[in-house]
Scaffold this active site. Structure first.
Site, short mmCIF file in Angstrom:
data_model
loop_
_atom_site.label_atom_id
_atom_site.label_comp_id
_atom_site.label_asym_id
_atom_site.label_seq_id
_atom_site.Cartn_x
_atom_site.Cartn_y
_atom_site.Cartn_z
N LYS A 11 0.82 -1.26 -0.02
CA LYS A 11 0.02 -0.05 -0.10
C LYS A 11 0.70 1.34 0.02
O LYS A 11 2.00 1.25 0.32
CB LYS A 11 -0.81 -0.02 1.32
CG LYS A 11 -1.93 -1.26 1.18
CD LYS A 11 -2.86 -1.45 2.41
CE LYS A 11 -3.81 -2.38 2.24
NZ LYS A 11 -5.05 -2.20 3.29
N TYR A 51 -12.59 -1.59 -3.51
CA TYR A 51 -13.07 -1.58 -2.18
C TYR A 51 -14.43 -1.73 -2.20
O TYR A 51 -14.94 -1.31 -0.98
CB TYR A 51 -12.17 -0.93 -1.23
CG TYR A 51 -10.77 -1.09 -0.91
CD1 TYR A 51 -10.49 -2.32 -0.25
CD2 TYR A 51 -9.75 -0.67 -1.27
CE1 TYR A 51 -9.41 -2.81 0.34
CE2 TYR A 51 -8.35 -0.90 -1.16
CZ TYR A 51 -8.29 -2.19 -0.19
OH TYR A 51 -6.95 -2.64 0.29
N ASN A 114 -2.23 -0.22 6.62
CA ASN A 114 -1.71 -1.39 7.06
C ASN A 114 -0.68 -2.29 6.38
O ASN A 114 -0.83 -3.40 6.28
CB ASN A 114 -2.91 -2.21 7.54
CG ASN A 114 -3.70 -2.75 6.64
OD1 ASN A 114 -3.71 -2.49 5.26
ND2 ASN A 114 -4.60 -3.57 6.82
N HIS A 117 -2.27 -5.57 1.43
CA HIS A 117 -3.43 -6.21 1.27
C HIS A 117 -3.27 -7.49 0.87
O HIS A 117 -2.58 -7.72 0.24
CB HIS A 117 -4.20 -5.60 0.02
CG HIS A 117 -5.44 -6.28 -0.35
ND1 HIS A 117 -6.60 -5.98 0.54
CD2 HIS A 117 -5.98 -7.08 -1.39
CE1 HIS A 117 -7.66 -7.18 -0.37
NE2 HIS A 117 -7.08 -7.50 -1.22
N GLU A 128 -9.69 -9.90 -7.74
CA GLU A 128 -8.85 -8.96 -7.57
C GLU A 128 -7.59 -9.02 -8.54
O GLU A 128 -7.14 -8.12 -9.14
CB GLU A 128 -8.09 -8.96 -6.24
CG GLU A 128 -9.35 -8.44 -5.15
CD GLU A 128 -9.08 -8.94 -3.46
OE1 GLU A 128 -10.04 -8.56 -2.81
OE2 GLU A 128 -8.16 -9.43 -3.23
P1 CMP Z 1 -7.24 -4.74 3.58
O1 CMP Z 1 -6.91 -6.01 3.87
O2 CMP Z 1 -6.75 -4.03 2.44
O3 CMP Z 1 -8.83 -4.73 3.28
C1 CMP Z 1 -9.69 -3.74 3.56
C2 CMP Z 1 -9.05 -2.40 4.21
O4 CMP Z 1 -9.96 -1.59 4.85
C3 CMP Z 1 -8.20 -3.09 5.32
O5 CMP Z 1 -7.05 -3.83 4.81
C4 CMP Z 1 -7.82 -1.87 6.17
O6 CMP Z 1 -6.77 -1.27 5.67
C5 CMP Z 1 -9.23 -1.09 6.12
N1 CMP Z 1 -9.65 -1.28 7.21
C6 CMP Z 1 -10.43 -2.03 7.82
N2 CMP Z 1 -11.06 -1.67 8.95
C7 CMP Z 1 -10.51 -0.55 9.27
C8 CMP Z 1 -11.03 0.40 10.16
N3 CMP Z 1 -11.78 0.04 11.29
N4 CMP Z 1 -10.57 1.95 10.32
C9 CMP Z 1 -10.01 2.36 8.65
N5 CMP Z 1 -9.70 1.25 7.70
C10 CMP Z 1 -9.75 -0.11 8.06
#
Ligand code: CMP
Length: 139
Positions: A11, A51, A114, A117, A128
Site C-alpha cells: 500500500k 474496495y 496496514n 492487502h 482482484e
Molecule cells: P485490506 O486487507 O486491504 O482490506 C480492507 C481494508 O480496510 C483493510 O485492509 C484496512 O486497511 C481497512 N480497514 C479495515 N478496518 C478499518 C478501520 N476500522 N478503519 C480504517 N480502515 C480499516
C-alpha cells in the site's frame, strides 16, 4: 485462476516509507512465487471500485483516499494454500493485533495504513488479480 494463487498490494504508506524491497523479500522467503507484478497508482475511482465491498463502512472514504494517495505494488503470488498462508504471513488487519514477525507487525502504522492487502478467499483472489492484470501479464 488456480486456487493456489493470491493477490496482494503493497500500500502507499509502505511504499512511501521505503519498505517495498523488505516486504518482497519477506514474501519470497515465505515460499511465494511472484507470477505477476506492477508498480502503479490507483485513481480514487479505481480504489473505490476495488474496495466497493466496504462502501457502507464508516472508513470507506478514508480507505479510498489513502489507497489513491500514492503508488502501490500490485502482485499475484503462487504457493500451495496461497490465500490462507499469505494471510498468516501478513498478520491481522489491525497491526496492534498482528503476530510478531508478520509483515503488518513490522511495517504497518495503523489499521487503515496496514502496509499490505491480501485476498480473503480464492474467489476474491481471482477477481482482484483480474482487476489489475490481464491474462497475458501473469506468468
Ligand atoms: P485490506 O486487507 O486491504 O482490506 C480492507 C481494508 O480496510 C483493510 O485492509 C484496512 O486497511 C481497512 N480497514 C479495515 N478496518 C478499518 C478501520 N476500522 N478503519 C480504517 N480502515 C480499516
Amino acid at each position: 485462476m488456480a486456487t493456489n494463487r493470491t493477490f496482494t498490494m503493497i500500500k502507499p504508506g509502505a511504499v512511501r516509507n521505503g519498505h517495498i524491497g523488505a516486504i518482497l523479500e519477506h514474501i519470497v522467503a515465505g515460499g511465494f512465487k511472484i507470477v505477476a507484478m506492477k508498480y502503479t497508482k490507483l485513481s480514487a475511482e479505481k480504489a473505490g471500485e476495488f474496495y466497493a465491498v466496504h462502501k457502507e463502512r464508516p472508513f470507506y472514504g478514508e480507505l479510498v483516499d489513502f489507497m489513491s494517495s500514492g503508488p502501490i505494488v500490485a502482485a499475484v503470488l503462487e504457493k500451495d494454500n496461497a490465500v490462507e498462508d499469505f494471510r498468516t504471513l501478513i498478520g491481522s488487519t489491525n497491526p496492534a493485533e498482528a503476530a510478531e514477525g508478520t509483515v503488518r507487525a513490522k511495517y504497518a502504522t495503523s489499521i487503515g495504513e496496514n502496509a499490505v492487502h491480501g485476498s480473503d478467499s480464492d474467489e476474491n483472489a481471482a477477481i482482484e488479480s483480474s482487476f489489475h492484470f490481464s491474462g497475458t501479464e501473469i506468468y
